[in-house]
Motif scaffolding. Structure first.
Motif, short mmCIF file in Angstrom:
data_model
loop_
_atom_site.label_atom_id
_atom_site.label_comp_id
_atom_site.label_asym_id
_atom_site.label_seq_id
_atom_site.Cartn_x
_atom_site.Cartn_y
_atom_site.Cartn_z
N ARG A 87 -14.52 -20.12 12.41
CA ARG A 87 -14.25 -18.78 11.88
C ARG A 87 -13.25 -18.01 12.75
N ALA A 88 -13.36 -18.19 14.06
CA ALA A 88 -12.41 -17.52 14.95
C ALA A 88 -11.00 -18.07 14.74
N TRP A 89 -10.90 -19.40 14.56
CA TRP A 89 -9.59 -20.03 14.32
C TRP A 89 -8.98 -19.52 13.03
N ILE A 90 -9.80 -19.46 11.97
CA ILE A 90 -9.31 -18.98 10.67
C ILE A 90 -8.96 -17.50 10.74
N ALA A 91 -9.77 -16.73 11.47
CA ALA A 91 -9.48 -15.30 11.63
C ALA A 91 -8.16 -15.10 12.36
N THR A 92 -7.89 -15.95 13.37
CA THR A 92 -6.62 -15.86 14.10
C THR A 92 -5.45 -16.17 13.18
#
Length: 200
Positions: A87-92
């Motif tokens: 989720r952090a990767w996609i949010a970035t």
């Protein structure tokens, strides 16, 4: 949002129940469409919401969300769980793409404003030049009216008619010296009237 028809074909398998998003992304990286559908279902709303918070415009946010989800499909193999959550990767990815869109939109507006500004400046300059030419012409006409009729005829023929002193002398049937004297006196009076320097 990204539809199934926009997803490139690849290997499909049934997702394991309760799989983490990280595990699903690993399978997406191998071309697993079913895993991508699971990732899509989990993150699509979050991606749109984050894009919307940056962009404000829902249409642009939807476009960015589509771009991000396609990027997840295409670049899932680059995801590294050791560096953070899925989720952090996609949010970035979403934040970066949304900020790029804001910058692109701003750059486009800046270009449009610059073009409009240059156009307005050209129009302004043209108006100023026209006014100045008109005012200069009026000043010259006013000053010419201050000359004696003989001086005015001589100056007008020479400067506005483009004639030489000899031509003016022939037209006015005057000696050349007389024409030169009238020209000199007329130009001195014009210079004083127009307020130009004595070396003009």
């Amino acid at each position: 949002m990204v539809g199934r028809q926009e997803v490139a074909p690849g290997l499909s398998s049934v997702p394991e129940p309760g799989e983490t998003t990280e595990a699903l992304l690993e399978r997406v990286g191998r071309g697993d469409e079913a895993a991508f559908e699971q990732v899509y279902a989990r993150v699509a709303d979050v991606v749109f919401g984050l894009a919307r918070s940056v962009l404000r415009d829902p249409h642009q946010a939807e476009e960015v969300a589509q771009e991000v989800l396609l990027e997840v499909w295409r670049s899932a193999a680059r995801f590294d769980a050791a560096k953070g959550s899925a989720r952090a990767w996609i949010a970035t990815l979403t934040h970066r793409r949304a900020v790029d869109r804001v910058r692109s939109s701003q750059a486009s507006r800046n270009r449009d404003q610059a073009v409009a500004s240059r156009s307005n400046e050209r129009e302004y300059d043209e108006v100023v030049e026209k006014v100045e030419r008109t005012l200069d012409a009026e000043r010259v006409r006013h000053c010419l009216d201050g000359l004696t009729p003989r001086q005015r005829d001589t100056v007008t023929l020479a400067y506005y008619g483009g004639r030489s002193y000899a031509d003016v002398a022939g037209l006015l049937k005057l000696p050349l010296g007389t024409v030169k004297t009238r020209m000199r006196d007329g130009l001195i009076r014009l210079r004083d009237c127009l307020g130009v320097g004595s070396d003009a």
